[in-house]
Scaffold this active site. Structure first.
Site, mmCIF file in Angstrom:
data_model
loop_
_atom_site.group_PDB
_atom_site.id
_atom_site.type_symbol
_atom_site.label_atom_id
_atom_site.label_comp_id
_atom_site.label_asym_id
_atom_site.label_seq_id
_atom_site.Cartn_x
_atom_site.Cartn_y
_atom_site.Cartn_z
ATOM 1 N N ASP A 89 0.813 -1.205 0.000
ATOM 2 C CA ASP A 89 0.000 0.000 0.000
ATOM 3 C C ASP A 89 0.855 1.267 0.000
ATOM 4 O O ASP A 89 1.508 1.572 0.998
ATOM 5 C CB ASP A 89 -0.902 -0.039 1.249
ATOM 6 C CG ASP A 89 -1.720 1.212 1.424
ATOM 7 O OD1 ASP A 89 -2.037 1.867 0.419
ATOM 8 O OD2 ASP A 89 -2.060 1.532 2.580
ATOM 9 N N ASP A 272 -2.043 5.787 -5.030
ATOM 10 C CA ASP A 272 -2.363 4.916 -3.908
ATOM 11 C C ASP A 272 -2.746 3.525 -4.390
ATOM 12 O O ASP A 272 -3.861 3.306 -4.852
ATOM 13 C CB ASP A 272 -3.512 5.527 -3.100
ATOM 14 C CG ASP A 272 -3.780 4.778 -1.806
ATOM 15 O OD1 ASP A 272 -3.099 3.773 -1.544
ATOM 16 O OD2 ASP A 272 -4.666 5.203 -1.056
#
Length: 383
Positions: A89, A272
Site C-alpha cells: 500500500d 495509492d
C-alpha cells in the site's frame, strides 16, 4: 491506503567474426505470455529460477488481483516464518498484521501472528492506533524478521493488531497491510519496510515499482530495487513528488473532450495502490459524473448505462505537462448483475482537496516510486 532485471550486453572488441543474433524469449517472458508467471513465482518463491527472473539486486514479487478491488502478495514474519497475505500500500507507511491476542471477528477469519512461536521476535510496550479509510486498528508494536521473496529485513518494526474496528475487513482475502509511503506517515520512531530494505543493503536502487493487471488476470507484481522495462511501452515520464508523506504530485488539470472538468488551477493528488477507485473532492467528482450522465440511486451509488461505455470520452489527467488518459472502460466497471458503476468516489474526510489516483488509474500505467530522487515515473502498461 485511505479507505531489473534488464539484459545487459557486453560488447566484445576486436572480434574477427560477426555472428547474427536471434532474440530468444526469456523464461519470464514465456511464462508471462502464457499467463503463468504469477503462479510459477508463488510455487517457487525462493528458487534459483526466481532469483534469475528477478535479476541481481532486484526482487520481483507476485501479487494476485482480487476482482480489480485490491492486489495481494504473500510475506512472512518471524523464525520460523509465519505467512501472511498483505496489500502493498503506497497510501500508508506501516506494516500491520493481526495477532493471536486480537479478539475482533476480523481476526478470527484471518491468519494471526503468534509472537511466542518466533525465536527472533522482540516485544515492546508501545501501543499503536492506526486509522484507515475502512476502519481503525489498535494494538502493540513489535520487531521481527520480515521476508518478502528473497529479501529479509532484520528486526523490522510492525504492528500487531489487538482490535480491528471494521466490518468491511472481515471477509477480505488479505490479512494485513504493508505500507510503502514516506517515513513521515509511519509510527513514531519506526523505520518502514522499504527504508529497511535500503538501509540494510538488500536492494541495488532506492526505488520500487508496480505493474497491476486487469480483469482478474495473473501477472501483477511489485518490484523492489529496479525496473523491468518489459512491463511498459515507451519511456518513463518523471513527475517530482510535491510533498513527502503520501506519494503526492501536482496535477495540472483534469479534462474530458478537451474541456477542463476539474482541477482548473492545478491540484494535488497521490498515487495509492491500496485504493481501488479514483477519489476526489465532492464538487469535482459530481461534475465528472454529470458529464457521463451518471444517475444517482436510492442507495446513493451512481450508475451508468453499460451501453454508453464505448461512446463516453476519456478522463484525461495532465501531470507535469503529460496527458494520462483514462478511458471509460477503466473508469466504469460492470458488475456480474449487469449494472455499471463509475470507479469514482468523493472524499468525505474534512473537505479534502486531494485527489487519490487508485488502482483504476494505476492499472493503465506502470508506476515507479523513486525515493532516491523523490519522483514518480509513469508509462503505459503493455496490455
Amino acid at each position: 491506503m485511505r479507505w531489473i532485471g534488464f539484459l545487459s550486453l557486453v560488447a566484445l572488441s576486436e572480434c574477427l567474426v560477426t555472428i547474427p543474433l536471434t532474440k530468444i524469449k526469456s523464461m519470464r517472458e514465456s511464462l508471462r505470455e502464457k499467463d503463468l508467471l504469477t503462479d510459477y513465482l508463488q510455487r517457487h518463491p525462493y528458487s534459483h529460477a526466481y532469483r534469475f527472473l528477478s535479476g541481481e539486486g532486484v526482487t520481483v514479487h507476485p501479487m494476485r488481483n482480487f476482482l480489480d478491488l485490491y492486489y495481494v502478495g504473500t510475506i512472512s514474519i518471524g523464525t520460523p516464518p509465519q505467512e501472511f497475505k498483505v496489500i502493498f500500500d503506497t497510501g500508508s507507511a506501516d506494516l500491520l498484521v493481526p495477532s493471536i491476542y486480537c479478539s475482533s471477528p476480523i481476526c478470527v477469519t484471518h491468519r494471526t501472528f503468534d509472537p511466542r512461536a518466533s525465536s527472533t521476535f522482540q516485544s515492546t510496550d508501545q501501543p499503536i492506533e492506526l486509522p484507515y479509510g475502512s476502519g481503525k486498528v489498535t494494538g502493540r508494536l513489535g520487531y521481527d524478521d520480515v521476508r518478502i521473496g528473497d529479501l529479509v529485513c532484520k528486526s523490522q518494526a510492525f504492528g500487531l493488531s489487538w482490535l480491528e474496528l471494521s466490518l468491511s475487513l472481515e471477509f477480505t482475502a488479505y490479512d494485513g497491510i504493508l505500507g510503502l509511503a514516506y517515513p513521515a506517515l509511519a509510527l513514531r520512531n519506526t523505520t518502514p519496510v522499504f527504508d529497511s530494505m535500503w538501509n540494510q543493503g538488500l536492494i541495488s536502487e532506492n526505488l520500487f515499482a508496480f505493474y497491476l493487471s486487469s480483469n482478474e488476470k495473473n501477472g501483477s507484481v511489485v518490484m523492489f530495487g529496479g525496473v523491468d522495462p518489459s512491463y511498459y511501452r515507451g519511456e518513463l515520464q518523471w513527475v517530482p513528488v510535491s510533498e513527502q508523506g503520501y506519494w503526492q504530485v501536482t496535477v495540472d488539470s483534469i479534462s474530458m473532450d478537451s474541456k477542463v472538468v476539474a482541477c482548473a488551477d492545478s491540484c494535488q493528488a497521490f498515487m495509492d495502490t491500496g485504493t481501488s477507485l479514483v477519489i476526489g473532492p465532492t464538487n469535482s467528482v459530481l461534475n465528472i459524473l454529470r458529464n457521463i450522465s451518471a444517475q444517482n440511486t436510492s442507495t446513493s451509488w451512481y450508475v451508468v448505462s453499460c451501453e454508453a461505455i464505448h461512446s463516453l470520452p476519456d478522463i484525461v489527467f495532465t501531470i507535469n505537462g503529460v496527458a494520462y488518459p483514462v478511458p471509460a472502460s477503466a473508469y466504469i466497471r460492470r458488475e456480474q448483475t449487469g449494472i455499471c458503476y463509475p470507479n469514482l468516489d468523493t472524499d468525505t474526510s474534512d473537505s479534502s482537496s486531494l485527489w487519490v489516483l487508485g488502482d483504476a488509474f494505476l492499472r493503465l500505467y506502470f508506476t515507479v516510486f523513486d525515493r532516491a530522487n523523490n519522483r514518480i515515473g509513469l508509462a503505459p502498461v503493455i496490455a
